[in-house]
Every structure is written in C-alpha cells, then in structure tokens.
Design an enzyme around this catalytic site. Structure first.
Site, mmCIF file in Angstrom:
data_model
loop_
_atom_site.group_PDB
_atom_site.id
_atom_site.type_symbol
_atom_site.label_atom_id
_atom_site.label_comp_id
_atom_site.label_asym_id
_atom_site.label_seq_id
_atom_site.Cartn_x
_atom_site.Cartn_y
_atom_site.Cartn_z
ATOM 1 C CB CYS A 48 -21.924 84.193 22.478
ATOM 2 S SG CYS A 48 -20.250 83.516 22.361
ATOM 3 C CB SER A 49 -18.816 88.477 25.104
ATOM 4 O OG SER A 49 -19.557 88.531 26.295
#
Length: 352
Positions: free
Chosen positions: A70-71
């Site tokens: 998840c960035s």
C-alpha cells in the site's frame, strides 16, 4: 483527502512486513501479536509492504523482495491529483493491491465506474472482499494488467500502481481521446511519475513529474544482470574520470538513464577506494564496470555495446544541455514504440 474519505485500516491485511533487526530480511508484523505496532504503521504516512517474494515462503518465514504494498500517502494523493478524476468518469486501475486506492477512485468517479486489475489472484480476492465490506463498488479483475481490460473500454482515466519501463499499447488503445494515463515510470537509475494524454490520432504524449520508486509490473521486472560474463575477454582501460553522479543523484540518474533503457545497475562497496560501479544489458549480453582507485580508475567493458562509453556520452549530453530537470523530459507512445524527448516531442532523444 484520502485519510478523510476512506479509512486505510479497513484495507491493510493483518500481516504486513517490516525490516528485521538484521537490516536485511523482511519479517512479519502481525496485528494479533503486536496490535499497537501494526496500528501505528497503518496510521502513519509510510508505504506498507503487504506481500514478499510473490507470496512464496522461500526464507523460513522471512522475506527479501517486496512484491505488493500500500503506497505512501503522499504518493497516493499526488497520483490522484495528477489523474484528475471527476464524477462519472470511467477509470481503469492497474494493480489493485489492498484495494485502498481503488476505493479512493470509486469515491471520486462514482458507483460502478472503476475497474481494477490485479495479477495475483489471492491479492485480488482480498481486495475484492475489503471493497465489498466497506461498500465501495469496484469491479476487481484477476489478470495481467498489461493487456488492460477491453470489456470496460474506453476509459477516461487509466492509472497504474506498479511501474513500467515500456508503456503497454493496450493502455493507450483503451483510453478515449483526451483521456489521461498516470503511471510510475521505471528508469535505469531512478523513476518518476508520468502523465500522458491520448490524442485523436491514438498517440499518447506527456511529461514526467515527481521522483517515485515503485515495484515493477511482474512481467516487466528487471532482466538478470550479466556482470562478469566473459571477463577474460573484456576490454580494460584506465581513466581519471570518476563518473558516479548518475548512481547517487536521482535527478541525474533519471535523465542519463533515458539513454540506457533496459539496463541494470550495481554498486559494490569493498571499503576504501575499491568501489565498483556496474552496468548490465542482458539482451545484448553486455556489461561494464568502473573500479575506483586513488588517482586512476579502471573501466572494464564486455559485449557488443560499450555501456560505460554510452553512459559518459549520455552524461555529457545532459551537462551540455544545461542539466535539464526531470519535468523537462517527456514521452511519446505510438503503436510502433515509445520515444523520450526534451522540452517538446520534436527534440527526441535518439537511442542506440
């Protein structure tokens, strides 16, 4: 925007991966075992690794290579800003991951407007469940994102959350004229966010923006290096020029790397002056190295390409052009391939 509209906690799996005490292996951080540590990470602005080594247990419960995440919040928000989704737009996302970004897209575009593709069926299933559970209507497709999803085309916006070095033609073909494609470009040294707009002629053109490093699409991962292949037959010459800047400075590396697509790089620090910088181009079976000395250094090159000579040529061109910044470079994608340019598409960078 993202933190207020969609809760990231709802999409992060109970097991994530963090750097271990040895500084090398990634180790699991489980919500059940360390709920406070898990929650602190999820509520932070950091990127979160959610899968390692393509989900295979190769190192006795530890991992080495992050393969899904998840960035970081800043890059999520920046990419959505560059994408510019408006209500009613049809959106294709490449790389569902946790489903968090797809949920944000659904909030912006509206119900039933977002299709998201994920190459890993298990990850796709987890994201689909999280999106359903949180009430975000997104069509999640398990499949190869490089092919796009023609059944939902044409799209007003296409966004990729994994980096590419070659833009798939399908993304351009499935974007309507005037539509926008946002993705992380994977350079030889460093990467950047790119924004392309598709013209009426079916050609996509646009510029590079912020520095950004992303995991690559699985079928565009770096080729294995060929360092030391045929070492006994390699050409060796001395030099007093120690060209290290592309390896150390992101802006320099990005610009110079446009001249050397498809190459891999390396940096071996043996202590003292004996530092070795490496370039490799697997398709041509070529490699080059520079080993530092006190006053004089040694360049070694093997294969049909003289990669270190090409690096010096590219760096000199960049210097003579006034050290142009990342945002002065652009990219054109046609059915015949892609071309990099400086300032405008008429000033193409002619590659070897």
């Amino acid at each position: 925007m993202s933190g207020r509209v969609v809760n990231r906690e709802d999409f992060i799996p109970d097991e994530v991966w963090v750097t271990g005490d040895d500084g090398f292996f990634l180790v699991p951080l489980r919500r059940s075992e360390d709920p406070e540590g898990w929650l602190a990470l999820v509520r932070s602005d950091q990127a979160i690794t959610t899968q390692v080594d393509d989900g295979r247990d190769k190192y006795d419960g530890k991992g080495i290579i992050p393969t899904s995440s998840c960035s970081a919040r800043w890059v999520v928000d920046r990419m959505l800003d560059l994408l510019g989704v408006r209500p009613g737009m049809r959106v294709l996302e490449i790389g569902t991951g946790t489903g968090y970004n797809a949920a944000l897209l659904a909030v912006q575009a509206g119900s039933g407007q977002v299709t998201s593709m994920e190459v890993d069926p298990m990850i796709a299933g987890q994201a689909r469940a999280a999106l359903d559970r949180t009430g975000h209507p997104v069509r999640v497709i398990a499949g190869d994102g490089t092919a796009g999803y023609p059944a939902g085309a044409p799209y007003d916006r296409v966004i990729a959350t994994a980096s590419v070095s070659v833009v798939p033609c399908s993304w351009v073909e499935q974007t309507r004229p005037g539509g926008r494609i946002v993705f992380p470009f994977a350079g030889t040294f460093d990467g950047a966010l790119a924004v392309l707009v598709v013209d009426d002629d079916g050609v996509a053109r646009g510029r590079f923006h912020d520095e950004a490093g992303f995991m690559r699409l699985r079928n565009q991962r770096r080729d294995p290096h060929v360092w030391w292949l045929g070492e006994d037959d390699a050409d060796v010459r001395p030099t007093r020029r120690y060209l290290r800047e592309p390896f150390d400075d992101a802006a320099t590396g990005f610009a110079v790397g446009l001249w050397l697509p498809g190459c891999t790089t390396g940096d071996i620090d043996e202590g003292g002056p004996a530092n070795t910088l490496l370039l490799s181009h697997s398709p041509s079976q070529s490699w080059a190295s520079l080993t530092a000395g006190l006053d004089e250094h040694e360049i070694t090159q093997y294969g049909p390409r003289r990669l270190w000579d090409e690096l010096e040529t590219a760096y000199d061109w960049w210097m003579n052009s006034g050290r142009p910044s990342r945002d002065r470079f652009g990219l054109t994608v046609t059915p015949d391939g892609q071309t990099f340019w400086l300032d405008n598409p008429d000033h193409a960078i002619l590659l070897r």
